[in-house]
Scaffold this motif. Structure first.
Motif, PDB file in Angstrom:
ATOM      1  N   ILE A  44     -35.216  21.044  35.055  1.00 32.50           N
ATOM      2  CA  ILE A  44     -35.680  19.835  35.721  1.00 32.50           C
ATOM      3  C   ILE A  44     -34.473  19.047  36.231  1.00 32.50           C
ATOM      4  N   LEU A  45     -33.528  18.761  35.356  1.00 28.40           N
ATOM      5  CA  LEU A  45     -32.302  18.112  35.776  1.00 28.40           C
ATOM      6  C   LEU A  45     -31.079  18.931  35.366  1.00 28.40           C
ATOM      7  N   ASP A  46     -31.141  19.507  34.200  1.00 29.91           N
ATOM      8  CA  ASP A  46     -30.031  20.240  33.635  1.00 29.91           C
ATOM      9  C   ASP A  46     -30.506  21.626  33.252  1.00 29.91           C
ATOM     10  N   ILE A  47     -29.673  22.311  32.498  1.00 30.00           N
ATOM     11  CA  ILE A  47     -30.092  23.613  32.014  1.00 30.00           C
ATOM     12  C   ILE A  47     -29.910  23.670  30.522  1.00 30.00           C
ATOM     13  N   GLU A  48     -30.722  24.510  29.881  1.00 31.76           N
ATOM     14  CA  GLU A  48     -30.752  24.609  28.440  1.00 31.76           C
ATOM     15  C   GLU A  48     -30.638  26.075  28.066  1.00 31.76           C
ATOM     16  N   MET A  64     -36.055  38.434  26.561  1.00 35.40           N
ATOM     17  CA  MET A  64     -34.834  37.863  27.101  1.00 35.40           C
ATOM     18  C   MET A  64     -35.187  36.480  27.653  1.00 35.40           C
ATOM     19  N   LYS A  65     -34.400  35.491  27.325  1.00 40.35           N
ATOM     20  CA  LYS A  65     -34.726  34.128  27.738  1.00 40.35           C
ATOM     21  C   LYS A  65     -33.691  33.605  28.718  1.00 40.35           C
ATOM     22  N   PHE A  66     -34.178  33.212  29.876  1.00 40.06           N
ATOM     23  CA  PHE A  66     -33.361  32.569  30.897  1.00 40.06           C
ATOM     24  C   PHE A  66     -34.003  31.205  31.138  1.00 40.06           C
ATOM     25  N   LYS A  67     -33.332  30.137  30.731  1.00 40.99           N
ATOM     26  CA  LYS A  67     -33.980  28.822  30.811  1.00 40.99           C
ATOM     27  C   LYS A  67     -33.200  27.849  31.680  1.00 40.99           C
ATOM     28  N   ASN A  68     -33.964  26.953  32.312  1.00 44.51           N
ATOM     29  CA  ASN A  68     -33.407  25.825  33.048  1.00 44.51           C
ATOM     30  C   ASN A  68     -32.416  26.246  34.126  1.00 44.51           C
ATOM     31  N   LEU A  69     -32.813  27.200  34.942  1.00 45.65           N
ATOM     32  CA  LEU A  69     -31.980  27.619  36.057  1.00 45.65           C
ATOM     33  C   LEU A  69     -31.877  26.493  37.075  1.00 45.65           C
ATOM     34  N   ARG A  70     -30.786  26.491  37.820  1.00 44.93           N
ATOM     35  CA  ARG A  70     -30.617  25.485  38.870  1.00 44.93           C
ATOM     36  C   ARG A  70     -30.213  26.177  40.160  1.00 44.93           C
ATOM     37  N   PRO A  71     -30.597  25.643  41.317  1.00 47.31           N
ATOM     38  CA  PRO A  71     -30.163  26.246  42.582  1.00 47.31           C
ATOM     39  C   PRO A  71     -28.644  26.202  42.698  1.00 47.31           C
ATOM     40  N   MET A  72     -28.056  27.299  43.168  1.00 43.43           N
ATOM     41  CA  MET A  72     -26.603  27.398  43.276  1.00 43.43           C
ATOM     42  C   MET A  72     -26.229  28.241  44.489  1.00 43.43           C
ATOM     43  N   LEU A  73     -24.998  28.076  44.946  1.00 43.39           N
ATOM     44  CA  LEU A  73     -24.428  29.021  45.889  1.00 43.39           C
ATOM     45  C   LEU A  73     -24.131  30.313  45.142  1.00 43.39           C
ATOM     46  N   LEU A  74     -24.285  31.438  45.812  1.00 42.59           N
ATOM     47  CA  LEU A  74     -24.141  32.723  45.136  1.00 42.59           C
ATOM     48  C   LEU A  74     -22.741  32.913  44.556  1.00 42.59           C
ATOM     49  N   ASP A  75     -21.706  32.506  45.289  1.00 36.79           N
ATOM     50  CA  ASP A  75     -20.335  32.652  44.776  1.00 36.79           C
ATOM     51  C   ASP A  75     -20.148  31.876  43.483  1.00 36.79           C
ATOM     52  N   ASN A  76     -20.714  30.673  43.414  1.00 32.46           N
ATOM     53  CA  ASN A  76     -20.608  29.877  42.194  1.00 32.46           C
ATOM     54  C   ASN A  76     -21.401  30.491  41.054  1.00 32.46           C
ATOM     55  N   PHE A  77     -22.530  31.093  41.376  1.00 33.79           N
ATOM     56  CA  PHE A  77     -23.332  31.758  40.356  1.00 33.79           C
ATOM     57  C   PHE A  77     -22.533  32.889  39.708  1.00 33.79           C
ATOM     58  N   ASP A  78     -21.904  33.723  40.526  1.00 32.55           N
ATOM     59  CA  ASP A  78     -21.122  34.840  39.991  1.00 32.55           C
ATOM     60  C   ASP A  78     -19.978  34.359  39.110  1.00 32.55           C
ATOM     61  N   LYS A  79     -19.391  33.210  39.442  1.00 35.48           N
ATOM     62  CA  LYS A  79     -18.253  32.697  38.674  1.00 35.48           C
ATOM     63  C   LYS A  79     -18.634  32.358  37.237  1.00 35.48           C
ATOM     64  N   GLU A  80     -19.894  32.038  37.004  1.00 35.26           N
ATOM     65  CA  GLU A  80     -20.279  31.590  35.667  1.00 35.26           C
ATOM     66  C   GLU A  80     -20.583  32.733  34.709  1.00 35.26           C
ATOM     67  N   LEU A  81     -20.539  33.965  35.188  1.00 35.56           N
ATOM     68  CA  LEU A  81     -20.779  35.106  34.305  1.00 35.56           C
ATOM     69  C   LEU A  81     -19.549  35.371  33.440  1.00 35.56           C
ATOM     70  N   VAL A  82     -19.742  35.414  32.143  1.00 36.19           N
ATOM     71  CA  VAL A  82     -18.677  35.787  31.221  1.00 36.19           C
ATOM     72  C   VAL A  82     -19.039  37.121  30.592  1.00 36.19           C
ATOM     73  N   GLU A  83     -18.085  37.745  29.940  1.00 38.82           N
ATOM     74  CA  GLU A  83     -18.242  39.123  29.498  1.00 38.82           C
ATOM     75  C   GLU A  83     -19.423  39.332  28.568  1.00 38.82           C
ATOM     76  N   SER A  84     -19.629  38.412  27.642  1.00 39.33           N
ATOM     77  CA  SER A  84     -20.688  38.619  26.660  1.00 39.33           C
ATOM     78  C   SER A  84     -22.071  38.382  27.248  1.00 39.33           C
ATOM     79  N   GLY A  85     -22.154  37.556  28.286  1.00 36.13           N
ATOM     80  CA  GLY A  85     -23.443  37.205  28.848  1.00 36.13           C
ATOM     81  C   GLY A  85     -24.194  36.179  28.025  1.00 36.13           C
ATOM     82  N   ASP A  86     -23.595  35.707  26.926  1.00 34.40           N
ATOM     83  CA  ASP A  86     -24.290  34.777  26.034  1.00 34.40           C
ATOM     84  C   ASP A  86     -24.099  33.326  26.436  1.00 34.40           C
ATOM     85  N   VAL A  87     -23.032  33.012  27.148  1.00 34.29           N
ATOM     86  CA  VAL A  87     -22.786  31.647  27.601  1.00 34.29           C
ATOM     87  C   VAL A  87     -22.284  31.706  29.032  1.00 34.29           C
TER      88      VAL A  87
END
Length: 360
Positions: A44-48, A64-87
């Motif tokens: 709604i405003l943030d992500i959880e 698998m739970k994906f919660k509180n997604l927000r609209p993003m530019l694709l390049d910025n979306f890719d930047k937030e992926l870390v190796e574990s996928g947990d955060v």
């Protein structure tokens, strides 16, 4: 001779494929299929974040739970992926995790495929929407720019997010996770150049494993109607013995009849003074065009501005198009990620200036 037990199990962290060779009897191709729920929810405003790591315990009972997604530019979306996928790595987008409190985002979930049997296999990944037994919030009425979380009752879940969500697959390339190009597991948003499944050409040998990451992405064109909405789906993983070769699926999505361009604009109230007064700058107006449109005409732009102003208000004041300024035409750029931009190349404009006056 009694066959060994076989099963396929999948969790938020892992997937196990179990195949056994049957001794005796008639030869047949061995196949197996398993599904795991995937629940996506827009913020709604943030992500959880509510991950369900099982620390290596294989189970299909927890989605698998994906919660509180927000609209993003694709390049910025890719930047937030870390190796574990947990955060998510918010700092890669110059954001302070402290600003999120306890609601740190997760858009990615790892899936591990492990072959515990004796036969080498090929696998197939696909996603199918499923019914949700929960509710989705209703956040706005006639004016889609005014959000109210308490005004309306929740409605039964209709998988509303299905119309906007893209579901990506990431594969490890050396030490880096790389998004697989032109793959979107959500059939509703996949275009004609996106496959709606993933059929790896790599064999998974006996006692070998491979890990992929599933990502839930909301394009920057997703507007307020998707706030708080859900998509429930089942990630289906099918395996077959390697003698059959890789899965031959080549299904792709279909291009929508229309697409949305987020057009930058500035509103100027020309009823004030000689040059007018800026009502709002840095505004983005979503404009809808027929598929294949590469140039927005002046009449098309004016019509959509008038439609926008029908629901727009600023500080309680509603405005109408003043008619003293003809909007320029602009080119439309396909960004290649399902989003489109307005191009003012060859003009003096970087955005639309829209002259308005208060409604009488």
């Amino acid at each position: 001779m009694k066959a060994n037990k076989k099963r396929i199990v999948l969790s938020a962290l892992s997937l196990v494929l179990v195949f056994c060779l049957l001794a005796g009897g008639t030869m047949a191709w061995f196949t197996d299929t398993e599904k795991v729920a995937g629940n996506f929810s827009a913020g709604i405003l943030d992500i959880e974040v509510n991950p369900d790591p099982e620390n290596g315990n294989f189970t299909t009972t927890k989605p698998m739970k994906f919660k509180n997604l927000r609209p993003m530019l694709l390049d910025n979306f890719d930047k937030e992926l870390v190796e574990s996928g947990d955060v998510n790595n918010l700092e890669n987008n110059n954001q302070d995790p402290k600003n999120y409190g306890d609601n740190l985002p997760i858009y990615f979930r790892p899936v591990r495929v492990e072959n515990r049997g004796t036969l080498p296999i090929y696998i197939h990944l696909g996603m199918n929407a499923t019914a949700g037994n929960d509710t989705e919030p209703v956040l706005y009425g006639d004016n889609k720019y005014e959000i109210d979380q308490d005004l309306y009752k929740d409605k039964p879940c209709e998988n509303t997010l299905e119309d906007a969500l893209k579901i990506f697959v990431y594969k490890k390339d050396g030490d880096t996770w790389t998004r697989l190009e032109n793959i979107n597991l959500n059939k509703e948003t996949a275009t004609s150049n996106e496959k709606i499944c993933y059929d790896p050409t790599d064999i998974i040998g006996a006692n070998e494993e491979v890990t992929y990451i599933i990502g839930g992405y909301l394009p920057s064109t997703a507007d307020n109607k998707y706030q708080g909405q859900h998509y429930h789906g089942a990630l289906e993983v099918t395996a077959q013995q390697a003698d059959l070769g890789p899965y031959p699926h080549n299904e792709t999505g279909e291009d929508p009849a229309e697409f949305v361009v987020n057009v930058p604009a500035t509103l100027v109230d020309v009823s004030i003074g000689e040059t007018g007064e800026v009502v709002e700058s840095g505004l983005t107006i979503p404009m809808t065009f027929a598929a294949g449109t590469t140039q927005a005409t002046g009449s098309e732009v004016m019509e959509q501005i008038e439609q926008f102003l029908e629901t727009y208000s600023h500080d309680g004041v509603k405005y109408k198009y003043a008619g003293s300024y003809a909007p320029p035409t602009f080119g439309i750029i396909d960004n290649g990620d399902g989003t489109y931009s307005a191009s003012f190349e060859g003009t003096d404009y970087k955005s639309l200036r829209i002259d308005v006056s208060p409604r009488g």
